[in-house]
Enzyme design. Structure first.
Site, PDB file in Angstrom:
ATOM      1  N   SER A  96      -6.217  11.761   9.800  1.00  0.00           N
ATOM      2  CA  SER A  96      -5.124  10.909   9.346  1.00  0.00           C
ATOM      3  C   SER A  96      -4.784  11.026   7.868  1.00  0.00           C
ATOM      4  CB  SER A  96      -5.407   9.443   9.682  1.00  0.00           C
ATOM      5  OG  SER A  96      -5.275   9.227  11.061  1.00  0.00           O
ATOM      6  N   SER A 124      -2.352   9.460  10.720  1.00  0.00           N
ATOM      7  CA  SER A 124      -1.563   8.241  10.708  1.00  0.00           C
ATOM      8  C   SER A 124      -1.067   7.839   9.330  1.00  0.00           C
ATOM      9  CB  SER A 124      -2.383   7.089  11.295  1.00  0.00           C
ATOM     10  OG  SER A 124      -3.525   6.807  10.480  1.00  0.00           O
ATOM     11  N   LYS A 133      -1.399   2.757   1.807  1.00  0.00           N
ATOM     12  CA  LYS A 133      -1.124   2.679   3.241  1.00  0.00           C
ATOM     13  C   LYS A 133      -1.209   1.227   3.696  1.00  0.00           C
ATOM     14  CE  LYS A 133      -2.852   4.858   7.537  1.00  0.00           C
ATOM     15  NZ  LYS A 133      -3.891   5.799   8.037  1.00  0.00           N
TER      16      LYS A 133
END
Length: 527
Positions: free
Chosen positions: A216, A192, A111
C-alpha cells in the site's frame, strides 16, 4: 481474485501565480518551489525568500487548481483549516531563532487513516466515520508536529485501506470518491495509499505519509512515479493509525526524492510506549540522512529476484537497463530466486482477517469513542443500509469474513502467523541473503498503472511487495523510468533493520539514473 491479487491492492508570501486550471498547464516547472525538496525549500526560507505560510498558501492554491479543479486528481480528501495559522506560528519561531529540525515549516499530507486530534476527520475513507474527529493524534502525527512539519491535509485512500472487497477498485472510497493517476487520468493509482501517491506526484505538498500492510506504500509510489519506503515493522509506531493487522501494518514516507524520504523517515521513527513493536528500536539509532551517499552501491552484492520478473515484457526490459546502472555504480549483481513465496499465499490473508476486527475495534474505542460505529458488525450494517453510496461498485466481503473469525487464540491463526514468519523470514528473504552473501534484493516493484475499472476491479502486472510485507522487512521503491508514459519503480528489499542501507543504495541509484519526471496530466496514454 486470489490472495496475492488482494494483497497487491495494498492490502514567497502570497505568490500563487503559475498554477493553472487546465491539465496542460498544471505540471510544475523544474525550478518551481512546489516541486522542490525539503533542503531547497529550507534554503529559500533561510535566505528570507520564502516563508512557511507562503509555501502552505501556494500548496493549498495548487490543491484547488489541480486536485479539485483542472485535471481533478481528487487525491486530497480534506485540507486542514488551521494550516496557515500553524505555518505562521512556525515562521515566528524561525524569526526568533528557534528551529525544530529539518522539517520546520515543511508541508506534509497524511493518509486519512492516521489520526489527527484536530478539526479534520479521520475516516479511512468511510462514510461511517465522515465528520468523526479523533480524540488525539496518532504517534506519527505528534512526531511530525514536534518536528515542525505543517499537516496541511488528509489524502484519499482505498476505503478501509483496501480491506473491504475481493473485487475492489483501488483509490476509491465512499467519502472521497476516485483518485486519478497524474500520468494518465483514466489510469489507477494503485492503493491503498492512493491519494498520497498521486498528491506527491502532482506536487500538492512537499511530503506525504502513507501506510502499508502489503503493497500500500510501494505500489502507489511505483504507479505514481515517486519514492516510497515501507520501513521495518517497529521502526515507526502504529498507534493511532486505523489498522488492518498489527503483524504487517506500518506507516512510511512517500516523496519525490530519496533524500526527502530519508528526512521524513527520520522524523517518523522512534519508540512509542503504546506500540510494543517499537520497543528497543530507538537503540538502533537510525541515521537516515547519513545514509545518503552517492557511493551507496559500491561493493554491494545485490540479488536480482528473477522469480519476480516475467509479468510484463516492457517492464522487464526497462528494469534490465536499470540493472546496468547498479553495476556502473559498483554493485555486484547475482541472479537469485526468493524461496517459498508460494507457501504464505493463503495464510497471509488468514492472518489479516483474524487481526482486522479486534485491531479495528480497539482503535475505534481509543481514538473515536463518539463515532456512530463501535464494532465491525456496526460498520457492515452501516454499509448495507447506505449501499447506494458505500457499495455502488463492490461489496464488503472482507469485512464479513473478518467478522466471522474467532479470537486471536484460535489454532488456525497461530499456525498461519507462524507459517508466514517462517517462510518469509528465515526460509525466505534471510535464506537467500545468507546463501548468496547478499546485501539486498532488487526487482520491479510492479507493473504499470492499469485502467480504472468498476466492473472487473483491479488488475495487476506483477508485484514484489509480499515478501517484505509478510516478513515485516524494509522495502524502498525508486522511479526507474516509464513505459507508454506510465511510471515503473525499482525495488530494494533487505532484512530487518537494514532500512539505512537500503536508503543508501536507493539514493546512489537515484542520483545516477535521475529517472523521475513530473506528470503532465493527460486524459489517457497514447499507445
Amino acid at each position: 481474485m486470489d490472495r496475492r491479487d488482494f494483497v497487491r491492492l495494498g492490502v514567497v508570501a502570497g505568490a500563487v501565480a503559475g498554477v493553472a486550471n487546465t491539465a496542460s498547464a498544471a505540471a510544475p516547472d523544474a525550478g518551481d518551489i512546489l516541486d522542490a525538496g525539503v533542503r531547497e525549500q529550507q534554503e529559500a526560507m533561510r535566505a528570507g525568500k520564502l516563508t512557511s505560510q507562503a509555501l502552505v498558501t501556494r500548496y493549498l492554491e495548487r490543491i484547488k487548481a489541480v486536485d479539485q479543479g483542472g485535471p481533478r486528481i481528487n487525491s486530497v480528501i480534506e485540507t486542514n483549516p488551521d494550516a496557515l495559522k500553524i505555518a505562521a506560528e512556525l515562521d515566528r519561531e524561525r524569526a526568533a531563532g528557534k528551529l525544530r529540525g529539518p522539517l520546520h515549516g515543511i508541508p506534509v499530507l497524511l493518509k486519512d487513516n492516521i489520526a489527527t486530534g484536530d478539526r479534520m476527520s479521520t475516516s479511512a475513507g468511510s462514510l461511517a466515520l465522515d465528520g468523526v474527529r479523533a480524540s488525539k493524534d496518532a504517534h506519527v502525527a505528534g512526531l511530525l508536529r514536534a518536528a515542525g512539519a505543517v499537516i496541511i491535509g488528509k489524502t484519499n485512500l482505498s476505503e478501509w485501506a483496501n480491506m473491504r472487497s475481493t473485487r475492489s477498485t483501488s483509490g476509491w472510497s465512499g467519502r472521497g470518491g476516485q483518485t486519478r493517476n497524474p500520468y494518465a487520468l483514466d489510469r489507477n493509482t494503485s492503493g491503498s495509499s492512493s491519494g498520497s501517491g498521486a498528491a506527491i506526484a502532482a506536487s500538492l505538498a512537499t511530503l506525504a505519509v502513507g501506510t502499508e500492510t502489503d503493497g500500500s506504500i510501494v505500489s502507489p509510489s511505483s504507479s505514481c512515479g515517486i519514492v516510497g519506503i515501507k520501513p521495518t515493522l517497529g521502526l515507526v509506531s502504529r498507534s493511532g493509525i486505523i489498522p488492518i493487522a498489527h503483524s504487517q501494518d506500518t506507516a512510511g514516507p512517500m516523496t519525490r526524492s530519496v533524500a526527502d524520504a530519508a528526512l521524513l523517515l527520520q522524523a517518523l521513527a522512534g519508540e512509542d510506549p503504546l506500540d510494543a513493536a517499537t520497543r528497543g528500536s530507538g537503540a538502533r539509532k537510525l541515521d537516515a540522512a547519513a545514509a545518503l551517499r552517492k557511493d551507496g552501491l559500491q561493493g554491494k552484492r545485490i540479488g536480482v529476484a528473477r522469480n519476480f520478473f516475467g509479468s510484463h515484457d516492457a517492464v522487464d526490459a526497462l528494469i534490465e537497463k536499470e540493472l546496468a546502472v547498479l553495476k556502473a555504480q559498483g554493485a555486484v549483481l547475482v541472479d537469485v530466486k526468493v524461496p517459498n513465496t508460494d507457501k504464505y499465499n493463503e495464510s497471509e490473508l488468514a492472518v489479516l482477517l483474524y487481526e482486522f476486527r479486534p485491531d479495528l475495534e480497539a482503535w475505534l474505542a481509543a481514538y473515536a469513542p463518539h463515532a456512530p460505529v463501535k464494532t465491525m458488525a456496526d460498520i457492515i450494517a452501516f454499509n448495507s443500509k447506505l449501499a447506494n453510496k458505500e457499495m455502488p461498485y463492490f461489496g464488503q466481503e472482507h469485512l464479513v469474513a473478518a467478522q466471522a473469525k474467532p479470537g486471536l487464540d484460535a489454532k488456525e491463526y497461530k499456525e498461519a502467523l507462524a507459517n508466514n514468519l517462517r517462510y518469509s523470514r528465515e526460509e525466505g528473504i534471510d535464506q537467500v541473503l545468507r546463501e548468496h552473501k547478499l546485501d539486498a534484493l532488487v526487482a520491479p516493484t510492479g507493473g504499470p498503472a492499469w485502467l480504472t475499472d468498476y466492473i472487473n476491479g483491479d488488475h495487476y502486472g506483477g508485484s514484489f511487495s509480499s515478501p517484505a510485507a509478510v516478513a515485516g522487512y524494509p522495502h524502498v521503491t525508486v522511479p526507474a523510468g516509464y513505459t507508454h508514459g506510465l511510471p515503473v519503480g525499482l525495488s530494494f528489499v533487505g532484512t530487518a533493520w537494514s532500512d539505512a542501507d537500503l536508503i543508501g543504495m536507493a539514493y546512489a541509484y537515484e542520483q545516477a539514473s535521475r529517472r523521475r519526471r513530473a506528470p503532465t496530466f493527460p486524459a489517457t496514454v497514447k499507445v
